[in-house]
Design a protein around this motif. Sequence first.
Motif, PDB file in Angstrom:
ATOM      1  N   ASP A   2      19.569 -39.584  44.253  1.00 41.98           N
ATOM      2  CA  ASP A   2      20.593 -40.563  44.592  1.00 41.98           C
ATOM      3  C   ASP A   2      20.634 -40.838  46.087  1.00 41.98           C
ATOM      4  O   ASP A   2      20.783 -41.980  46.498  1.00 41.98           O
ATOM      5  CB  ASP A   2      21.967 -40.073  44.132  1.00 41.98           C
ATOM      6  N   GLN A   3      20.482 -39.781  46.882  1.00 46.39           N
ATOM      7  CA  GLN A   3      20.487 -39.939  48.337  1.00 46.39           C
ATOM      8  C   GLN A   3      19.285 -40.769  48.791  1.00 46.39           C
ATOM      9  O   GLN A   3      19.405 -41.609  49.671  1.00 46.39           O
ATOM     10  CB  GLN A   3      20.479 -38.580  49.026  1.00 46.39           C
ATOM     11  N   LYS A   5      17.732 -43.073  47.029  1.00 39.83           N
ATOM     12  CA  LYS A   5      17.990 -44.460  46.623  1.00 39.83           C
ATOM     13  C   LYS A   5      18.979 -45.122  47.578  1.00 39.83           C
ATOM     14  O   LYS A   5      18.799 -46.278  47.980  1.00 39.83           O
ATOM     15  CB  LYS A   5      18.517 -44.479  45.185  1.00 39.83           C
ATOM     16  N   GLU A   6      20.004 -44.377  47.953  1.00 39.44           N
ATOM     17  CA  GLU A   6      21.018 -44.885  48.873  1.00 39.44           C
ATOM     18  C   GLU A   6      20.394 -45.177  50.252  1.00 39.44           C
ATOM     19  O   GLU A   6      20.691 -46.199  50.871  1.00 39.44           O
ATOM     20  CB  GLU A   6      22.137 -43.851  49.015  1.00 39.44           C
ATOM     21  N   GLU A   9      18.377 -48.355  50.056  1.00 39.87           N
ATOM     22  CA  GLU A   9      19.250 -49.526  50.056  1.00 39.87           C
ATOM     23  C   GLU A   9      19.713 -49.868  51.465  1.00 39.87           C
ATOM     24  O   GLU A   9      19.792 -51.035  51.840  1.00 39.87           O
ATOM     25  CB  GLU A   9      20.447 -49.328  49.124  1.00 39.87           C
ATOM     26  N   LYS A  10      20.005 -48.844  52.265  1.00 42.26           N
ATOM     27  CA  LYS A  10      20.400 -49.071  53.655  1.00 42.26           C
ATOM     28  C   LYS A  10      19.248 -49.696  54.432  1.00 42.26           C
ATOM     29  O   LYS A  10      19.450 -50.596  55.251  1.00 42.26           O
ATOM     30  CB  LYS A  10      20.831 -47.762  54.324  1.00 42.26           C
TER      31      LYS A  10
END
Length: 139
Positions: A2-3, A5-6, A9-10
Amino acid sequence: MDQHKEENEKKKEYLRRYHAAELAEREIREEIDDLRMNKMFPALIQDGMPHGSSSGDLSAYAAQLDELLVELKDQMEKRIRIRREITRKIESMQDETEKTVLRLRYIHWLKWEQIAERMGYSLRNITKIHGKALAHFEI
């Protein structure tokens, strides 16, 4: 995961800033064009309201146009700064293929299919290369 992917996205959001600046510049240019057209051809405005001829006091028009031209200049400078910043960061990467994918996607705004065709890769390979490029890209 998840980190990761996050973080990606940034990075994408960071890279998309150039396109957003380009769109903002285009909107200002269109506003200037509309203002000029409305001043040159006021009878063509189809809003049902009466409009005077283009002769008369031009001070309000000139002030509005001047304000938009200053805004356009500022936006153009912002777009150029963002492009330089992003391009520098892309160029600092090691892999030429990854750099090309990022440039074509975020500077030239090509679609995935166009990038794949231009580079001679399958669409699936391009998305894999893009994923690796994002992992190696540093904000």
